[in-house]
Write an enzyme that holds these catalytic residues in place. Sequence first.
Site, PDB file in Angstrom:
ATOM      1  N   LEU A   1       7.855  31.575  63.687  1.00 40.45           N
ATOM      2  CA  LEU A   1       6.933  30.662  63.023  1.00 40.45           C
ATOM      3  C   LEU A   1       7.353  29.229  63.300  1.00 40.45           C
ATOM      4  CD1 LEU A   1       6.849  32.485  59.601  1.00 40.45           C
ATOM      5  CD2 LEU A   1       5.222  32.680  61.432  1.00 40.45           C
ATOM      6  N   ASP A   2       6.490  28.284  62.958  1.00 42.10           N
ATOM      7  CA  ASP A   2       6.921  26.890  63.111  1.00 42.10           C
ATOM      8  C   ASP A   2       6.995  26.222  61.747  1.00 42.10           C
ATOM      9  OD1 ASP A   2       3.916  25.059  64.103  1.00 42.10           O
ATOM     10  OD2 ASP A   2       4.376  26.312  62.391  1.00 42.10           O
ATOM     11  N   SER A   3       7.321  24.934  61.759  1.00 36.78           N
ATOM     12  CA  SER A   3       7.625  24.288  60.481  1.00 36.78           C
ATOM     13  C   SER A   3       6.421  24.247  59.551  1.00 36.78           C
ATOM     14  CB  SER A   3       8.166  22.886  60.722  1.00 36.78           C
ATOM     15  OG  SER A   3       7.358  22.208  61.650  1.00 36.78           O
TER      16      SER A   3
END
Lengths: 97, 125
Positions: free
Chosen positions: B80-82
């Site tokens: 996932l990303d931030s």
Amino acid sequence: MASLSAISRAEILSLYRSLLRTARQFCDYNIREYTKRRIIDAFCENRNLSDPSTISAAFSDGKAQLEVAKRQATVYSLYAPKIKSVMETNSFSSVSN
Amino acid sequence: MALRAVLLRQLRVPVQTLALAGCKSQPWSFSSCIRLMSSHDDHLSKEQVIGRVLDVVKSFPKVDPSRVTPDVHFQKDLGLDSLDNVEIIMAIEEEFKLEIPDKEAVKIDSCNLAIEYVYNHPMAA
């Protein structure tokens, strides 16, 4: 989101969080869900920007929308619907009403 | 002995009714005094917290449920990303009815930290 710019990643994440929190305050289920979807889509769309001026334009757009959302959440809460949307009822709750 | 038993029975009845009513300031509850005097009576158990946090993470659309374990790192293991990180933390806030301040939320980027934070939070519901 990969590039640093005059606007730091932390600020962008903070704006994202404030927008999502404001979205939670809407009384109407549909508007709440739409706002959340729209916020997520808008940020995902712009995640790969690299030009600082585009980034700051998107950021100020986001801040303006945050103000709009806050005002609207307050106004909507003045006229909150008495009947909750069916999507908000827990499963197996009463069939009457 | 019989008198003592009768007395004990008399004293135990109010303790139990008060315990049912959720009263926490019962000075004569010698049988269950430790639990009643502690303010962590209605605190969630660790297994409950772990179960609910993992459910929240698994129901996230971008996450593959089979890869979710209590040690999983959101960005490194789940890809996932931030932004997704922020979303997951918001979902955890909603699940446990908490308000996680920004400074703490930035540090939570794995299931471990999330579980610890919720477990240590006095207001988790």
